[in-house]
Design a protein around this motif. Structure first.
Motif, mmCIF file in Angstrom:
data_model
loop_
_atom_site.group_PDB
_atom_site.id
_atom_site.type_symbol
_atom_site.label_atom_id
_atom_site.label_comp_id
_atom_site.label_asym_id
_atom_site.label_seq_id
_atom_site.Cartn_x
_atom_site.Cartn_y
_atom_site.Cartn_z
ATOM 1 N N PRO A 77 0.809 -1.228 0.000
ATOM 2 C CA PRO A 77 0.000 0.000 0.000
ATOM 3 C C PRO A 77 0.844 1.282 0.000
ATOM 4 N N ILE A 78 2.041 1.225 0.573
ATOM 5 C CA ILE A 78 2.883 2.436 0.587
ATOM 6 C C ILE A 78 3.468 2.676 -0.804
ATOM 7 N N ASP A 79 3.918 1.598 -1.471
ATOM 8 C CA ASP A 79 4.375 1.746 -2.858
ATOM 9 C C ASP A 79 3.258 2.326 -3.729
ATOM 10 N N ARG A 80 2.057 1.854 -3.510
ATOM 11 C CA ARG A 80 0.912 2.319 -4.300
ATOM 12 C C ARG A 80 0.692 3.815 -4.090
ATOM 13 N N ARG A 81 0.758 4.239 -2.828
ATOM 14 C CA ARG A 81 0.584 5.667 -2.535
ATOM 15 C C ARG A 81 1.717 6.490 -3.144
ATOM 16 N N LEU A 82 2.917 5.956 -3.076
ATOM 17 C CA LEU A 82 4.082 6.647 -3.635
ATOM 18 C C LEU A 82 3.877 6.895 -5.132
ATOM 19 N N LEU A 83 3.306 5.907 -5.835
ATOM 20 C CA LEU A 83 3.056 6.044 -7.269
ATOM 21 C C LEU A 83 1.806 6.875 -7.547
ATOM 22 N N ASP A 84 0.811 6.767 -6.679
ATOM 23 C CA ASP A 84 -0.442 7.487 -6.892
ATOM 24 C C ASP A 84 -0.309 8.984 -6.655
ATOM 25 N N GLU A 85 0.389 9.349 -5.593
ATOM 26 C CA GLU A 85 0.301 10.719 -5.090
ATOM 27 C C GLU A 85 1.433 11.636 -5.558
ATOM 28 N N GLU A 99 13.366 9.350 5.022
ATOM 29 C CA GLU A 99 13.847 9.743 3.703
ATOM 30 C C GLU A 99 14.542 8.596 2.973
ATOM 31 N N ALA A 100 15.392 7.865 3.693
ATOM 32 C CA ALA A 100 16.165 6.788 3.068
ATOM 33 C C ALA A 100 15.256 5.703 2.518
ATOM 34 N N GLU A 101 14.157 5.410 3.227
ATOM 35 C CA GLU A 101 13.267 4.351 2.743
ATOM 36 C C GLU A 101 12.532 4.781 1.474
ATOM 37 N N VAL A 102 12.155 6.049 1.385
ATOM 38 C CA VAL A 102 11.519 6.552 0.158
ATOM 39 C C VAL A 102 12.474 6.361 -1.027
ATOM 40 N N ILE A 103 13.741 6.761 -0.819
ATOM 41 C CA ILE A 103 14.744 6.623 -1.883
ATOM 42 C C ILE A 103 14.943 5.154 -2.238
ATOM 43 N N ASP A 104 14.986 4.292 -1.227
ATOM 44 C CA ASP A 104 15.158 2.848 -1.468
ATOM 45 C C ASP A 104 13.997 2.280 -2.279
ATOM 46 N N ARG A 105 12.786 2.673 -1.917
ATOM 47 C CA ARG A 105 11.605 2.153 -2.628
ATOM 48 C C ARG A 105 11.604 2.601 -4.095
ATOM 49 N N LEU A 106 11.906 3.870 -4.338
ATOM 50 C CA LEU A 106 11.935 4.378 -5.716
ATOM 51 C C LEU A 106 13.065 3.727 -6.511
ATOM 52 N N THR A 107 14.226 3.519 -5.850
ATOM 53 C CA THR A 107 15.358 2.866 -6.518
ATOM 54 C C THR A 107 14.981 1.446 -6.917
ATOM 55 N N MET A 114 11.905 0.274 -7.420
ATOM 56 C CA MET A 114 10.878 0.280 -8.472
ATOM 57 C C MET A 114 11.471 0.664 -9.825
ATOM 58 N N ARG A 115 12.509 1.494 -9.801
ATOM 59 C CA ARG A 115 13.183 1.821 -11.070
ATOM 60 C C ARG A 115 13.968 0.606 -11.576
ATOM 61 N N ALA A 116 14.638 -0.083 -10.661
ATOM 62 C CA ALA A 116 15.440 -1.258 -11.036
ATOM 63 C C ALA A 116 14.564 -2.380 -11.595
ATOM 64 N N THR A 117 13.342 -2.501 -11.075
ATOM 65 C CA THR A 117 12.448 -3.574 -11.531
ATOM 66 C C THR A 117 11.555 -3.132 -12.690
ATOM 67 N N GLY A 118 11.772 -1.891 -13.173
ATOM 68 C CA GLY A 118 11.036 -1.444 -14.352
ATOM 69 C C GLY A 118 9.640 -0.940 -14.086
ATOM 70 N N ARG A 119 9.285 -0.713 -12.809
ATOM 71 C CA ARG A 119 7.938 -0.206 -12.517
ATOM 72 C C ARG A 119 7.831 1.293 -12.788
#
Length: 329
Positions: free
Chosen positions: A7-15, A38-46, A48-53
């Motif tokens: 759900p947090i990844d979803r919000r990160l992409l939605d909002e 902050e570090a977890e936000v960067i980790d999640r985006l990194t 999702m970028r690595a996995t092509g999302r």
């Protein structure tokens, strides 16, 4: 296809697909909104970028604001499809290239710093492939903002913003090219961007805000790969209608739930009569066809013949070419 279940990844992409904070530590602001550090936000985006999302955290530039672009297509023989797609992908100005279900089966966007650059790209592709290239120039956009909610609920996407190209200053092109390629996923991305351009952070952030305000940056935020996120039924629907009908049909179609892009393009006489284009991004072919079925009942589209071109494969998807580079050899 991959679906976002966290759900947090979803919000990160939605909002955060637009209005990304232009501040010293933007990921800290995202973290505060999501209850993360902050570090977890960067980790999640990194991740999702690595996995092509996602493709990047960066900007989309208003079509024609500072550079030229066109939608183009070729009819590649089935046994040459891979070869022709590779020739198209080799052009640095090509930033999208999709296979679609039609005789005109390869559809790509050619971008460049000016129209001459785009013309040269199309001419090289035609010459190297030996195929006719349809040059389908944009007349006007009705909705060109691809941000949409992962939930698929109706979203309030703004209509096309007025673009003030006079806001451009010396040094803005390299800045826009870098934003189009994507920010570094680091604690202070704007400081790193400024350093790479040999400029001050405050200057770079002020220019980004000014370019966004002027509508030249149409969207700043997380740029998602819809296919990788389960939105795998990607249909381009083209409509054949008189030019004077487009003015009313375009806004009505753009406002229809499920339509993610809508614009008018010049037809090609005796080859491709379609003027109005719309994109439908859905989770299944049936869902896309349902959206289309609703659109065909709009009174503004009465009597318009249409064609549906589902995309079957993505060969290339990158940011636009704003600054000239050497053409592919």
């Amino acid at each position: 296809m991959d679906h976002i279940t966290d759900p947090i990844d979803r919000r990160l992409l939605d909002e955060f697909q637009r209005d990304f904070p232009v501040t010293d530590r933007p990921f800290q602001i995202l973290g505060t909104a999501l209850g993360l550090d902050e570090a977890e936000v960067i980790d999640r985006l990194t991740r999702m970028r690595a996995t092509g999302r996602i493709t990047r955290v960066g900007a989309t530039i208003a079509p024609g604001a500072v550079s030229a672009s066109t939608l183009a297509a070729v009819a590649a023989p089935e046994d040459r499809l891979e070869e022709v797609a590779a020739m198209i992908d080799a052009e640095p100005g090509v930033n999208h290239n999709y296979q679609r279900e039609d005789d005109w089966n390869l559809w790509f966007v050619a971008t460049g710093p000016d129209r001459a650059h785009v013309n040269d790209t199309l001419a090289r592709i035609s010459q190297r492939t030996g195929l006719q290239v349809l040059d389908l120039r944009l007349v006007r956009p009705f909705n060109v903002d691809l941000g949409f909610r992962m939930s698929g609920k109706t979203r309030n996407v703004p209509g096309p913003r007025k673009v003030d190209s006079s806001a451009m200053q010396d040094g803005d092109r390299p800045l826009l090219q870098a934003l189009s390629s994507g920010l570094s996923l680091v604690t202070e991305p704007f400081a790193e961007l400024a350093q790479s351009l040999g400029r001050s952070t405050s200057d770079v952030m002020a220019r980004i805000k000014a370019l966004h305000e002027a509508g030249i940056i149409s969207r700043l935020g997380v740029i998602v790969r819809h296919r990788a996120l389960g939105w795998s039924a990607n249909a381009m629907v083209v409509w054949d209608m008189p030019a004077d009908q487009v003015a009313t049909a375009g806004p009505a179609l753009a406002a229809h739930p499920g339509v993610t892009l809508c614009y008018e393009r010049n037809p090609v006489e005796d080859v491709w009569p379609y003027r109005l284009y719309s994109m439908i991004h859905a989770r299944s072919r049936n869902e896309a066809l349902e959206t289309l079925s609703g659109a065909t009942t709009l009174p503004e589209l009465a009597g318009a013949r249409h064609k549906v071109l589902f995309s079957t494969r993505c060969f290339k998807q990158t940011g636009a070419l704003i600054q000239a580079r050497e053409a592919a050899a």
